[in-house]
Design a protein around this motif. Structure first.
Motif, mmCIF file in Angstrom:
data_model
loop_
_atom_site.group_PDB
_atom_site.id
_atom_site.type_symbol
_atom_site.label_atom_id
_atom_site.label_comp_id
_atom_site.label_asym_id
_atom_site.label_seq_id
_atom_site.Cartn_x
_atom_site.Cartn_y
_atom_site.Cartn_z
ATOM 1 N N LYS A 142 45.041 39.252 34.449
ATOM 2 C CA LYS A 142 45.295 38.017 35.541
ATOM 3 C C LYS A 142 46.594 37.783 35.766
ATOM 4 O O LYS A 142 47.353 37.710 34.560
ATOM 5 N N ASN A 143 47.073 37.058 36.781
ATOM 6 C CA ASN A 143 48.286 36.461 36.993
ATOM 7 C C ASN A 143 48.275 35.486 37.918
ATOM 8 O O ASN A 143 47.212 35.035 38.642
ATOM 9 N N ILE A 144 49.380 34.851 38.518
ATOM 10 C CA ILE A 144 49.545 34.047 39.525
ATOM 11 C C ILE A 144 48.911 34.602 40.968
ATOM 12 O O ILE A 144 48.144 33.618 41.494
ATOM 13 N N PHE A 145 48.969 35.907 41.261
ATOM 14 C CA PHE A 145 48.568 36.529 42.453
ATOM 15 C C PHE A 145 46.860 36.594 42.356
ATOM 16 O O PHE A 145 46.164 35.938 43.140
ATOM 17 N N THR A 146 46.281 36.809 41.292
ATOM 18 C CA THR A 146 44.832 36.771 40.817
ATOM 19 C C THR A 146 44.392 35.495 41.165
ATOM 20 O O THR A 146 43.185 35.370 41.843
ATOM 21 N N HIS A 147 44.873 34.602 40.728
ATOM 22 C CA HIS A 147 44.482 33.112 40.491
ATOM 23 C C HIS A 147 44.459 32.443 42.022
ATOM 24 O O HIS A 147 43.342 31.845 42.477
ATOM 25 N N LEU A 148 45.292 32.659 42.707
ATOM 26 C CA LEU A 148 45.670 32.349 44.060
ATOM 27 C C LEU A 148 44.669 32.865 45.142
ATOM 28 O O LEU A 148 44.080 32.386 45.940
ATOM 29 N N LEU A 149 44.725 34.354 45.012
ATOM 30 C CA LEU A 149 43.753 35.062 45.914
ATOM 31 C C LEU A 149 42.076 34.812 45.805
ATOM 32 O O LEU A 149 41.387 34.910 46.704
ATOM 33 N N ASP A 150 41.834 35.114 44.579
ATOM 34 C CA ASP A 150 40.321 35.021 44.072
ATOM 35 C C ASP A 150 39.945 33.669 44.493
ATOM 36 O O ASP A 150 38.646 33.470 44.470
ATOM 37 N N ASN A 151 40.635 32.818 44.708
ATOM 38 C CA ASN A 151 40.075 31.282 45.118
ATOM 39 C C ASN A 151 40.223 31.031 46.647
ATOM 40 O O ASN A 151 40.657 29.969 46.806
ATOM 41 N N SER A 152 40.529 32.056 47.191
ATOM 42 C CA SER A 152 41.250 31.718 48.691
ATOM 43 C C SER A 152 40.104 32.717 49.749
ATOM 44 O O SER A 152 39.245 33.272 49.218
ATOM 45 N N GLU A 153 40.308 32.475 50.905
ATOM 46 C CA GLU A 153 39.646 33.346 52.013
ATOM 47 C C GLU A 153 40.515 34.346 52.409
ATOM 48 O O GLU A 153 40.160 34.829 53.475
ATOM 49 N N HIS A 154 41.390 34.790 51.773
ATOM 50 C CA HIS A 154 42.381 35.817 52.103
ATOM 51 C C HIS A 154 42.177 36.899 51.566
ATOM 52 O O HIS A 154 43.265 37.694 51.031
ATOM 53 N N ILE A 155 40.910 37.587 51.408
ATOM 54 C CA ILE A 155 40.716 38.735 50.712
ATOM 55 C C ILE A 155 39.987 39.495 51.765
ATOM 56 O O ILE A 155 38.972 39.244 52.242
ATOM 57 N N LEU A 156 40.755 40.555 52.380
ATOM 58 C CA LEU A 156 40.209 41.420 53.465
ATOM 59 C C LEU A 156 39.312 42.616 52.651
ATOM 60 O O LEU A 156 39.330 42.869 51.507
ATOM 61 N N PRO A 157 38.406 43.129 53.531
ATOM 62 C CA PRO A 157 37.607 44.256 53.018
ATOM 63 C C PRO A 157 38.639 45.345 52.496
ATOM 64 O O PRO A 157 39.441 45.668 53.050
ATOM 65 N N TYR A 158 37.998 46.155 51.474
ATOM 66 C CA TYR A 158 38.800 47.601 51.317
ATOM 67 C C TYR A 158 38.552 48.351 52.459
ATOM 68 O O TYR A 158 37.571 48.567 52.970
#
Length: 362
Positions: A289-305
């Motif tokens: 885990k890092n800053i990026f995983t923390h911010l993105l996993d709690n956001s709506e900004h994850i596109l489909p693979y």
């Protein structure tokens, strides 16, 4: 042949023409031709991860690997279903791009993100043509199941097929499709989950999954997830595995594509730093885990693979250039190893020797 060597031989070693049923995991972004060859040259199975690379790049890597070994090695493909391209996906992409641009600017990362229209997706059928042209005799795959025509085509060429299962249902589907060997991937494993049935990944532990799959199918099984020493190898052997896939154990090796600062980050991490995240690729993957995983996993900004994987590629490249692990995907499994800096060959041979010492005591 000594007593220890005899005990290594089983149906899987015969099918794959191996001395030892140990499989070097196909870790996209970590595996190199040198790592694959080193694993194969000691009598185990090296695995060249081709992911969703264009066919020409696949050929380049296959030929590079062949320059280092004459022994069998597997090539590994991603069979992910592609999301439907529509206006909704395009708008989501634009919103995610805007969010990532702001994030990278805030952290002094110079990143140029691709436009939606610039994203190039690979059809695995093109990769199969390249694999057949290069006469690769072992093909493993994850995120899906090859179509019937491709299975027939590869088998006509004498190719052994290895599919990935993260559930009992997936294992049964693979066997019924005629896949020769199944890699049972426990949820403990580092990197991406190979799930392909259902939207939610199975949350069953690897040892429980392996034992149940062994009771349901008749093809040889490779187990992946948490093997890091002789005791863990022998535990999954007792539960029915005939092959033993190792990945995290090799992350710190000489042949690993990880840079020294990434290896150092792994060595200094604790078990609480290892999480499942969709942040970098849009698919669940286990790593630090890092800053990026923390911010993105709690956001709506994850596109489909694979769109999330494509759009974050330039960010990861910039972070690697600046040696900033807070915006890098560093995958590893739950069984934390020492991430030895020795060669891949020495790490595998040490595991073999340690296991043989336990075999003598059986």
């Amino acid at each position: 042949m000594n007593e220890q060597s005899i005990k290594w031989q089983n149906a899987l070693t015969k099918i794959l023409n191996l001395k030892y049923p140990i499989v070097q995991a196909p870790m996209f972004g970590v595996t190199t031709p040198e790592m694959v060859a080193a694993a194969s040259n000691v009598g185990s199975l090296g695995s060249l991860s081709l992911g969703d690379l264009p066919a020409a790049k696949c050929v380049e890597l296959i030929r590079a690997t062949k320059r280092f070994t004459d022994n069998p090695f597997a090539v590994n493909l991603f069979l992910n279903p592609l999301p439907e391209q529509n206006e909704s996906l395009r708008l989501q992409y634009l919103r995610t791009k805007e969010f990532l641009q702001l994030l990278s600017d805030q952290h002094q990362l110079n990143v140029k993100y691709p436009e939606y229209e610039e994203i190039k997706l690979t059809d695995y059928h093109d990769q199969i043509e390249a694999i057949l042209a290069e006469d690769c005799k072992i093909v493993s795959f994850t995120f899906g199941l090859l179509d019937a025509a491709s299975i027939d085509l590869l088998k006509m060429n004498g190719t052994v097929l290895i599919g990935t299962a993260t559930s009992i249902e997936e294992a049964i589907v693979l066997e019924e499709a005629g896949i020769n060997i199944i890699c049972v991937q426990g949820i403990e494993a580092g990197g991406h989950r190979g799930s392909f049935i259902g939207e939610k990944i199975p949350e069953i532990g690897g040892l429980s999954l392996l034992a149940q799959v062994h009771d349901k199918v008749n093809v040889p099984l490779i187990y992946a997830g948490g093997i890091y020493n002789a005791k863990t190898l022998l535990a999954v052997r007792l539960l029915g595995a005939q092959g033993f896939q190792i990945g995290s154990l090799l992350l710190g090796s000489v042949e690993s594509a990880l840079l020294e600062f990434e290896k150092c980050k792994l060595r200094n991490a604790s078990e609480k730093d290892i999480v499942l995240t969709k942040s970098f690729s849009g698919r669940n993957a286990r790593g630090l885990k890092n800053i990026f995983t923390h911010l993105l996993d709690n956001s709506e900004h994850i596109l489909p693979y694979p769109y999330q994987n494509k759009i974050t590629g330039p960010l990861r490249a910039a972070a690697k250039l600046q040696q900033n692990p807070e915006f890098l995907s560093i995958w590893t499994g739950q069984s934390k190893s020492t991430y030895s800096s020795d060669s891949t060959a020495d790490i595998i041979l040490r595991l073999i020797e340690e296991t043989e010492n336990y075999m003598i005591m059986e």
